[in-house]
Design a protein around this motif. Sequence first.
Motif, PDB file in Angstrom:
ATOM      1  N   ASN A   1      -6.664   6.123  -0.865  1.00 33.96           N
ATOM      2  CA  ASN A   1      -5.249   6.014  -0.515  1.00 33.96           C
ATOM      3  C   ASN A   1      -4.532   7.296  -0.935  1.00 33.96           C
ATOM      4  O   ASN A   1      -4.374   7.569  -2.132  1.00 33.96           O
ATOM      5  CB  ASN A   1      -4.641   4.798  -1.221  1.00 33.96           C
ATOM      6  CG  ASN A   1      -3.221   4.510  -0.789  1.00 33.96           C
ATOM      7  OD1 ASN A   1      -2.535   5.361  -0.213  1.00 33.96           O
ATOM      8  ND2 ASN A   1      -2.755   3.302  -1.067  1.00 33.96           N
ATOM      9  N   ASP A   2      -4.109   8.086   0.033  1.00 35.48           N
ATOM     10  CA  ASP A   2      -3.420   9.344  -0.247  1.00 35.48           C
ATOM     11  C   ASP A   2      -1.906   9.220  -0.164  1.00 35.48           C
ATOM     12  O   ASP A   2      -1.189  10.229  -0.238  1.00 35.48           O
ATOM     13  CB  ASP A   2      -3.900  10.435   0.714  1.00 35.48           C
ATOM     14  CG  ASP A   2      -5.345  10.831   0.460  1.00 35.48           C
ATOM     15  OD1 ASP A   2      -5.798  10.696  -0.698  1.00 35.48           O
ATOM     16  OD2 ASP A   2      -6.026  11.254   1.408  1.00 35.48           O
ATOM     17  N   GLY A   3      -1.395   7.996  -0.004  1.00 33.52           N
ATOM     18  CA  GLY A   3       0.043   7.765   0.038  1.00 33.52           C
ATOM     19  C   GLY A   3       0.599   7.767   1.444  1.00 33.52           C
ATOM     20  O   GLY A   3      -0.005   8.296   2.380  1.00 33.52           O
ATOM     21  N   ASP A   4       1.764   7.119   1.598  1.00 31.40           N
ATOM     22  CA  ASP A   4       2.466   7.069   2.889  1.00 31.40           C
ATOM     23  C   ASP A   4       1.589   6.505   3.999  1.00 31.40           C
ATOM     24  O   ASP A   4       1.638   6.952   5.153  1.00 31.40           O
ATOM     25  CB  ASP A   4       2.965   8.464   3.296  1.00 31.40           C
ATOM     26  CG  ASP A   4       3.978   9.013   2.315  1.00 31.40           C
ATOM     27  OD1 ASP A   4       4.791   8.230   1.807  1.00 31.40           O
ATOM     28  OD2 ASP A   4       3.935  10.231   2.031  1.00 31.40           O
ATOM     29  N   MET A   5       0.759   5.519   3.658  1.00 31.67           N
ATOM     30  CA  MET A   5      -0.123   4.854   4.608  1.00 31.67           C
ATOM     31  C   MET A   5      -1.129   5.809   5.249  1.00 31.67           C
ATOM     32  O   MET A   5      -1.490   5.680   6.423  1.00 31.67           O
ATOM     33  CB  MET A   5       0.683   4.123   5.693  1.00 31.67           C
ATOM     34  CG  MET A   5       1.339   2.849   5.214  1.00 31.67           C
ATOM     35  SD  MET A   5       0.132   1.621   4.662  1.00 31.67           S
ATOM     36  CE  MET A   5       1.167   0.121   4.619  1.00 31.67           C
ATOM     37  N   ASN A   6      -1.591   6.761   4.455  1.00 31.16           N
ATOM     38  CA  ASN A   6      -2.652   7.658   4.891  1.00 31.16           C
ATOM     39  C   ASN A   6      -3.876   7.446   4.009  1.00 31.16           C
ATOM     40  O   ASN A   6      -3.803   7.577   2.779  1.00 31.16           O
ATOM     41  CB  ASN A   6      -2.206   9.123   4.788  1.00 31.16           C
ATOM     42  CG  ASN A   6      -1.123   9.461   5.786  1.00 31.16           C
ATOM     43  OD1 ASN A   6      -1.267   9.221   6.985  1.00 31.16           O
ATOM     44  ND2 ASN A   6      -0.020  10.020   5.306  1.00 31.16           N
ATOM     45  N   PHE A   7      -4.996   7.097   4.643  1.00 29.25           N
ATOM     46  CA  PHE A   7      -6.244   6.874   3.921  1.00 29.25           C
ATOM     47  C   PHE A   7      -7.295   7.851   4.436  1.00 29.25           C
ATOM     48  O   PHE A   7      -7.298   8.215   5.614  1.00 29.25           O
ATOM     49  CB  PHE A   7      -6.737   5.445   4.123  1.00 29.25           C
ATOM     50  CG  PHE A   7      -5.872   4.399   3.466  1.00 29.25           C
ATOM     51  CD1 PHE A   7      -6.234   3.837   2.254  1.00 29.25           C
ATOM     52  CD2 PHE A   7      -4.693   3.971   4.080  1.00 29.25           C
ATOM     53  CE1 PHE A   7      -5.442   2.867   1.660  1.00 29.25           C
ATOM     54  CE2 PHE A   7      -3.900   3.007   3.486  1.00 29.25           C
ATOM     55  CZ  PHE A   7      -4.275   2.452   2.274  1.00 29.25           C
ATOM     56  N   ASN A   8      -8.185   8.245   3.541  1.00 31.33           N
ATOM     57  CA  ASN A   8      -9.234   9.185   3.916  1.00 31.33           C
ATOM     58  C   ASN A   8     -10.594   8.593   3.577  1.00 31.33           C
ATOM     59  O   ASN A   8     -10.806   8.067   2.484  1.00 31.33           O
ATOM     60  CB  ASN A   8      -9.042  10.507   3.169  1.00 31.33           C
ATOM     61  CG  ASN A   8      -9.867  11.631   3.772  1.00 31.33           C
ATOM     62  OD1 ASN A   8      -9.685  11.992   4.929  1.00 31.33           O
ATOM     63  ND2 ASN A   8     -10.780  12.181   2.984  1.00 31.33           N
ATOM     64  N   ASP A   9     -11.539   8.669   4.526  1.00 34.83           N
ATOM     65  CA  ASP A   9     -12.878   8.141   4.317  1.00 34.83           C
ATOM     66  C   ASP A   9     -13.645   9.063   3.368  1.00 34.83           C
ATOM     67  O   ASP A   9     -14.065  10.153   3.737  1.00 34.83           O
ATOM     68  CB  ASP A   9     -13.604   8.031   5.660  1.00 34.83           C
ATOM     69  CG  ASP A   9     -14.951   7.322   5.541  1.00 34.83           C
ATOM     70  OD1 ASP A   9     -15.515   7.298   4.434  1.00 34.83           O
ATOM     71  OD2 ASP A   9     -15.440   6.802   6.563  1.00 34.83           O
ATOM     72  N   GLU A  10     -13.820   8.604   2.129  1.00 37.05           N
ATOM     73  CA  GLU A  10     -14.504   9.378   1.089  1.00 37.05           C
ATOM     74  C   GLU A  10     -15.913   8.867   0.830  1.00 37.05           C
ATOM     75  O   GLU A  10     -16.508   9.184  -0.217  1.00 37.05           O
ATOM     76  CB  GLU A  10     -13.691   9.312  -0.212  1.00 37.05           C
ATOM     77  CG  GLU A  10     -12.359  10.007  -0.158  1.00 37.05           C
ATOM     78  CD  GLU A  10     -12.523  11.524  -0.131  1.00 37.05           C
ATOM     79  OE1 GLU A  10     -13.163  12.072  -1.050  1.00 37.05           O
ATOM     80  OE2 GLU A  10     -12.012  12.151   0.818  1.00 37.05           O
TER      81      GLU A  10
ATOM     82  N   PHE B   1       0.804  -1.220   0.000  1.00 32.84           N
ATOM     83  CA  PHE B   1       0.000   0.000   0.000  1.00 32.84           C
ATOM     84  C   PHE B   1       0.836   1.269   0.000  1.00 32.84           C
ATOM     85  O   PHE B   1       0.380   2.314  -0.456  1.00 32.84           O
ATOM     86  CB  PHE B   1      -0.933   0.011   1.217  1.00 32.84           C
ATOM     87  CG  PHE B   1      -2.087  -0.930   1.107  1.00 32.84           C
ATOM     88  CD1 PHE B   1      -3.158  -0.653   0.273  1.00 32.84           C
ATOM     89  CD2 PHE B   1      -2.110  -2.105   1.840  1.00 32.84           C
ATOM     90  CE1 PHE B   1      -4.228  -1.524   0.172  1.00 32.84           C
ATOM     91  CE2 PHE B   1      -3.186  -2.984   1.758  1.00 32.84           C
ATOM     92  CZ  PHE B   1      -4.245  -2.688   0.911  1.00 32.84           C
ATOM     93  N   ASP B   2       2.065   1.207   0.526  1.00 31.73           N
ATOM     94  CA  ASP B   2       2.866   2.423   0.628  1.00 31.73           C
ATOM     95  C   ASP B   2       4.018   2.467  -0.367  1.00 31.73           C
ATOM     96  O   ASP B   2       4.820   3.406  -0.353  1.00 31.73           O
ATOM     97  CB  ASP B   2       3.399   2.608   2.049  1.00 31.73           C
ATOM     98  CG  ASP B   2       4.204   1.413   2.545  1.00 31.73           C
ATOM     99  OD1 ASP B   2       4.317   0.417   1.803  1.00 31.73           O
ATOM    100  OD2 ASP B   2       4.709   1.468   3.682  1.00 31.73           O
ATOM    101  N   GLY B   3       4.127   1.472  -1.245  1.00 35.84           N
ATOM    102  CA  GLY B   3       5.124   1.513  -2.307  1.00 35.84           C
ATOM    103  C   GLY B   3       6.554   1.359  -1.859  1.00 35.84           C
ATOM    104  O   GLY B   3       7.475   1.815  -2.553  1.00 35.84           O
ATOM    105  N   ASP B   4       6.776   0.668  -0.734  1.00 31.69           N
ATOM    106  CA  ASP B   4       8.147   0.494  -0.255  1.00 31.69           C
ATOM    107  C   ASP B   4       8.760  -0.820  -0.704  1.00 31.69           C
ATOM    108  O   ASP B   4       9.866  -1.178  -0.276  1.00 31.69           O
ATOM    109  CB  ASP B   4       8.208   0.613   1.266  1.00 31.69           C
ATOM    110  CG  ASP B   4       7.457  -0.500   1.990  1.00 31.69           C
ATOM    111  OD1 ASP B   4       6.815  -1.336   1.309  1.00 31.69           O
ATOM    112  OD2 ASP B   4       7.490  -0.538   3.238  1.00 31.69           O
TER     113      ASP B   4
END
Length: 587
Positions: free
Chosen positions: A370-379, A291-294
Amino acid sequence: MRLNRVICAVGALYLLVGAGSLFSQSVAEPHKPSPPPLPADRGSDHKANGVAPAQLPQLVDITNSTGIRFEHLSSPEQKYIVESMSGGVALIDYDRDGWPDIYFTNAQSVEMARAGQKARSALYHNNHDGTFTDVTDKAGVGSPCWAMGVAVGDYNNDGWPDLLVTCFGGVVLYRNNGDGTFTDVTKEAGLGGDSGWATGAAFGDYDGDGWADLFVSHYVALGLDDLPVFGSSKTCKYQGIDVQCGPRGLKGSPDNLYHNNGDGTFTDVSKSAGVSDPQNRFGLTAVWMDFDGDGRLDLFVTNDGQPNYLYRNEGNGHFKDIAYTAGVAVSQDGAEQANMGVALGDYVHTGRFSIAITHFSNEYAVLYRNDGDMNFNDESYRSGIAPSTTSYVGWGDGFIDWQNNGWPDLFMVNGHVYPQVDTADVGTKYREPMLLFENQRNGTFKNISHLVGPDIERPRVGRGVAYGDLFNDGRIEIVVENLKGQPVILQPQGGPPNHWISFELEGTRSNRLALNARIKATAGDLVQTGEVVSGGSYLSQPDLRIHFGLGNHDRVDRVEIAWPSGKKETLTNLAADRVYKVKETKE
C-alpha cells in the motif's frame, strides 16, 4: 495519567487509569519449554542473515495438550467442489472473561447431506490453564448448516460478540445471549433470504452510525440436485487427470451487503450500494478497512480465478470498484489469479495496510504494498514471497509477529483440492506444508519454514487460520483448521525474551467491538499500527485484540487510538507485557 482506583482479581492486576477508560491486565510469565535443538545445516543460512539459530523461536504443535479433539469431516475422493472448500476457524471471547475461545466450522460430504446427515461444528471454552473444554451442545452452535466460514461481530451492540456462519445454502447468525448460550436469529434479523453458497463474511460500520453492517461474499451457484459429474468436461481435468468440476465452467453467485438498522435487523442494500457483484464472480474472502485514510471504510473482496474487487467508500452509502486502477485486481502480469485468503498488515511500518493473498498452484502468492492514495504495487517477487509459493495451493494467511520483535512476519497454510494428484505424476501432492516468511525489515521476506521446527513442515490439507494470544502470556498462537482431520495449534517456544503489549477496545459512540478502530503505538524508534478487523485470512476470524511485539522496549511511550466514530484518544507511558482494556470516552 491519574490513577483513580485499583481492583484486585485472582491471578491478575487490573488498573483503572485516567477518565475511566483504560484497564491493564498483568499476566505472570509462564514456564516456556526449551525448543528442540536445530540441526547444524538448518541453522547456517539463518545465521548468515544476522540471527543466530539458537535465538529463533520454534513453532511447536501443542494441540494434544489443549484437550481439543475436533475433526473436520471430508470425503475421501472430493468428487464435488463443495466438499473441498470448508474449514473456517474463529477466535471469540464469547463469555467475555478475557481469554479467547475457539470455534471450528464443519461440513458434511455430499453423500451425508443427501442422506440427511449433518456435520458437527464445535465451540471450545478456554479454561485459563492451557486447556479447552467442548461447550458446543450447551452453547447451541453445533449444527448451523453445511458450514464454510465464520466471522465475529456484535450486531445488536449489547457488548456480547455474536457469530456469523457462512454456509453452502446461506448464512446463520447466532446471537450471544450472554449466559454461555447462543440463539439462531437468522430469520428475525432479516438474513433468511440468503440461500446462496456463502463463503467470506465481515462486519464493519461502513456508514459510521455506530452499528456494524455485514458483507457476505458468495461463490458458485450450485445445489445438491445440480452438482456437475466428476471428470465430465474439460474444466473437470487437472493436468490430464479426472477431478472435481469448478469453479471455472460453473456459474458464480452475487454478493450481499446488509445494512444494520440498529434494531436487531438488517436490510439488503447490495444493489443501491454498488457491491452486488452483477458479474457473478466467484467470491471468497472479504475484509473492511480504510485503505486510503479518509475516515470511511472500504471493502476488499477476493474472487477465485477472476479479478478482485476494491470498493472505495464514496461516503454516501455508495461504493465504487477501483481494483484495476488501484493495482489489486490482477497480478503484475495482468493475470487473473485464484485469490483465496487475505492478510492485512503494515509490514513496512508506513502506517498503511498492505494486502497479501494466497493462490492456487502454478501461481504465486501476491503481496500488494500500500503506497497510499489507493495505489498498490505488486511486490511479490521483489519481496521474496513469490518463488516459494508457486508450487502450493494456499489458503489461510496472516501477518503475525510471532517473535514479538515488532516486525510482522507472513504465515500461510497450504493444501490441494484434488486427492487424485497423489495417484499421478503431476509435480504436487494433496497434503502440503505450511510456510513462514520472516520480515527482513527492509521490505523483503525470507522463507524460514525449515528453521522453526518440524511441525509446520508436516504436510496437511490446510484451510483456515486464526491467530491470537490464547493464554494471555504474550505469545501469539496460530490455530489452523485442516480440511481433513484434526486442527493444529502452533505455539512459539524459546527465542529472545521480547516484550509485548496488547489492547482490547470497547466502543461507546463507535460499535461496541470497536471494529476497525486503529492504534498507533510508539516505543522509542519502533512505531507500529494495528487495527481491529472482522473476518479475513480464509473463512476465519483472528483475535479482536490488537497485539504489538516490542523487542527490547519495556514501555510504550505513546498510544494513539483512532476510533470508528472519528474520535481520537492518546495514552502515554504504558508498561509492557500487559493487556490493556480501553473504553472509548463518551464525550
